[in-house]
Structure formats: structure tokens, C-alpha cells
Design an enzyme around this catalytic site. Structure first.
Site, PDB file in Angstrom:
ATOM      1  N   VAL A 193       1.206   4.101  -3.648  1.00 47.19           N
ATOM      2  CA  VAL A 193       0.711   5.603  -3.535  1.00 47.19           C
ATOM      3  C   VAL A 193       1.994   6.489  -3.546  1.00 47.19           C
ATOM      4  CG1 VAL A 193      -0.535   7.202  -2.111  1.00 47.19           C
ATOM      5  CG2 VAL A 193      -1.377   5.058  -2.530  1.00 47.19           C
ATOM      6  N   HIS A 233      -1.810 -13.289  -1.161  1.00 49.52           N
ATOM      7  CA  HIS A 233      -2.870 -13.520  -0.617  1.00 49.52           C
ATOM      8  C   HIS A 233      -2.946 -14.958  -0.193  1.00 49.52           C
ATOM      9  CE1 HIS A 233      -5.615 -10.152  -2.111  1.00 49.52           C
ATOM     10  NE2 HIS A 233      -4.644  -9.697  -1.250  1.00 49.52           N
ATOM     11  N   HIS A 291       0.856  -1.379   0.110  1.00 53.52           N
ATOM     12  CA  HIS A 291       0.089   0.019  -0.069  1.00 53.52           C
ATOM     13  C   HIS A 291       0.929   1.260   0.040  1.00 53.52           C
ATOM     14  CE1 HIS A 291      -4.243  -1.580   1.017  1.00 53.52           C
ATOM     15  NE2 HIS A 291      -3.606  -2.559   0.502  1.00 53.52           N
ATOM     16  N   ASN A 302      -7.313   1.505   3.295  1.00 52.66           N
ATOM     17  CA  ASN A 302      -6.518   1.432   4.394  1.00 52.66           C
ATOM     18  C   ASN A 302      -7.227   1.565   5.955  1.00 52.66           C
ATOM     19  OD1 ASN A 302      -4.418   1.526   2.512  1.00 52.66           O
ATOM     20  ND2 ASN A 302      -4.106   3.729   2.776  1.00 52.66           N
TER      21      ASN A 302
END
Length: 315
Positions: free
Chosen positions: A67, A190, A63, A91
Site C-alpha cells: 500500500v 505462510h 502489508h 488489516n
């Protein structure tokens, strides 16, 4: 589950043949020679106490990099005059274990003050988290600097939600300079971690490409209304081991998120997903390579940015 953390013998070490910007695995060799062992010790201790911590640290790195690039902007707290990324839709209520990064930074500052960036700590912690649960290791290029800014707007727009289809995922990754192979292999993260009911509710009630008994079992935990924060393992088979079960689950139509099953649903990602389901060694090698590539997204180096003394705020 009887797992002995951080003592796996990993058969594959990816050293990275490509040079990335001005980053170097030896960046702190003289300025902070005990950096790697310090980060590893804190990560191993955290994962031994809570397996989920490994996925949380890996998620923080993802994350962050999506960004503004890998610049530790995700770690910045809101203040009365500054808005960070922690309250962004992808988030809020999702990112966690910032305290582990704080502890690493505290210990690193003790041995080499003002030298190591929070962005580099995130990259190392992500790698060590994967290794702690039996995944591959790789040599992390270092030398990132920390941003003085953050972007709530970009955090809301550039982090893919679990509802995305394959085309949306491909576009989302392409925006970061990542290709289809990167998308499929990095989604293998995942194989560890948890997701909230609110992120997979649409799949278990609306999707047709889902194992019926799998959907019914999840519906008992995640009703149409309520229980938004009820947690579910992303990989029901080996949730505490970093392996290729994620892709095997997709073959059985047991991807938890809509975006998971999109990787094996008659589209361009099918071949890679099947390859990783059949071959752990290939998955590990490609995952390591793509993690290095992701860790180079729009990095700050040289005199850009700063080296924060506190990862939660600018100097």
C-alpha cells in the site's frame, strides 16, 4: 517446543547483487552504527516470548509495502482529522504487534535520535523475524523515508485476500512490480503464523481441491456460522519453524487458504511450488531475493517524506 530462538546457524546469506533505488545496506553505518544489533535484540526478545510475533512482524512489512510502497504508512494511527490503514478490511483484527515496532523505535531514538525511519525498522524487523525461526538471512538495503500519508482505499484494494485464485494473485503482485516467482516464493511466508476462521471458511466448505480429513478437522473448529476469530496455524507440521513445509502441505492438498492451494492446482505456479517443496536451499535463496525486491516497492528516499520520531503519527 524447545526451540532456541535467534541462535540458528543460517547456511545461506543473500547479499543482493542488484542496486535498489538510493538504498544502501551501509546507509546508517556512521549515523547509527548500533542500529542492526538494537533491532535484532528487540525482535529476538519478542519472539522468545511469543513465537507468533515473528509472523506478525513479517506481515506488517508485507502489508506496508503493498500500500503506497514501503513507507511505514501502515503504522499510522487514526486521528480526528486523519484516517490510516489499520481499519482496512485486510488489516482490522489481523495486523498486530505494533508495540514491538514502538519498542524498537524507542530504543533507536535513544541511541540516534531523528535518524532511522520507521520504514527501515519494519524491513529489518521482518528479516530478523525470519532468522529468529530458522529461516534465511539477507542484507537489507536501507535509507527509506516515512510517508506523511496513508490510504485506507488502497489498503482495501491492493492487499490480496485469502479467497483469491491464481490469476487474481498474479495480477495483484504484478501491480507492485512483482512476478510469478515472487508470488510463489513470498507466499512461503505462510510457513509460519496463524489465520482466522473467517479467512478460510470458504475453502473448507466449498473447495474440492482439499484433503477431506483436513477439511473435516478444520470444520470442527470453524463452523459455517460463528467462531470467526478462531485461529488456525497456516502450517500444521512445523508452525514455529521457517522452512519449506508450506509447499509440502500443498502437495497433500492441505493449504489452509484458497489462495495457498491456488499455487499448486494445475496452473502456472505448480513447477515453482514443487521446486520449493523439494529444495529448502532454493526456497531460502529465492525468498531472500524476493524480500529485497519487495522492500524496494515505491520507496521514499532523499528529501521525500520524513523520518518520524513516533511511528504512529506524522511529525
Amino acid at each position: 517446543m524447545g526451540i532456541s530462538y535467534c541462535i540458528f546457524v543460517v547456511a545461506f546469506l543473500y547479499t543482493g547483487a542488484m542496486a535498489y533505488a538510493n538504498l544502501s545496506p551501509n546507509f546508517y553505518a556512521s549515523s547509527c552504527p548500533d542500529l542492526l544489533s538494537t533491532v535484532q535484540d528487540v525482535v529476538c526478545d519478542a519472539v522468545s516470548k511469543e513465537t507468533r510475533a515473528a509472523a506478525s512482524l513479517l506481515r506488517l512489512h508485507f502489508h506496508d509495502c503493498f500500500v503506497q510502497g514501503c513507507d511505514a504508512s501502515v503504522l499510522l494511527d487514526d486521528t480526528s482529522t486523519f484516517t490510516g490503514e489499520k481499519t482496512a478490511r485486510p488489516n482490522a483484527g489481523s495486523l498486530r504487534r505494533f508495540d514491538i515496532i514502538d519498542e524498537i523505535k524507542k530504543q533507536v531514538e535513544c541511541i540516534c535520535p531523528g535518524v532511522v525511519s520507521c520504514a527501515d525498522i519494519l524491513a529489518l524487523a521482518a528479516r530478523d523475524s525470519v532468522v529468529a525461526l530458522g529461516g534465511p538471512t539477507w542484507t537489507v538495503p536501507l535509507g527509506r523515508r516515512d510517508s506523511k500519508t496513508a490510504s485506507l482505499r488502497l489498503a482495501n484494494s491492493d492487499i490480496a485476500p485469502g479467497s483469491f485464485n491464481l490469476g487474481q494473485l498474479i495480477s495483484n503482485f504484478a501491480k507492485q512490480g512483482l512476478n510469478l516467482k515472487d508470488l510463489v516464493v513470498l507466499s512461503g511466508a505462510h510457513t509460519i503464523g496463524l489465520a482466522r476462521c473467517v479467512t478460510f471458511r470458504g475453502r473448507i466448505y466449498n473447495d474440492t481441491n482439499i484433503n477431506p480429513s483436513f477439511a473435516r478437522a478444520l470444520q470442527r473448529k470453524c463452523p459455517r456460522v460463528g467462531n470467526n476469530n478462531t485461529l488456525q496455524q497456516l502450517d500444521l507440521v512445523t508452525p514455529d519453524i521457517f522452512d519449506n513445509s508450506y509447499y509440502k502441505n500443498l502437495q497433500c492438498l492441505k493449504g489452509l487458504l484458497h489462495s495457498d492451494q491456488a499455487l499448486l492446482n494445475g496452473g502456472s505456479a505448480d513447477s515453482l511450488s514443487k521446486t520449493y517443496a523439494a529444495d529448502t536451499k532454493t526456497f531460502f535463496a529465492d525468498f531472500a531475493q524476493s524480500m529485497i525486491k519487495m522492500g524496494n516497492i515505491k520507496v521514499l528516499t532523499g528529501s521525500q517524506g520524513e523520518v518520524r520520531t513516533n511511528c504512529r503519527k506524522v511529525n
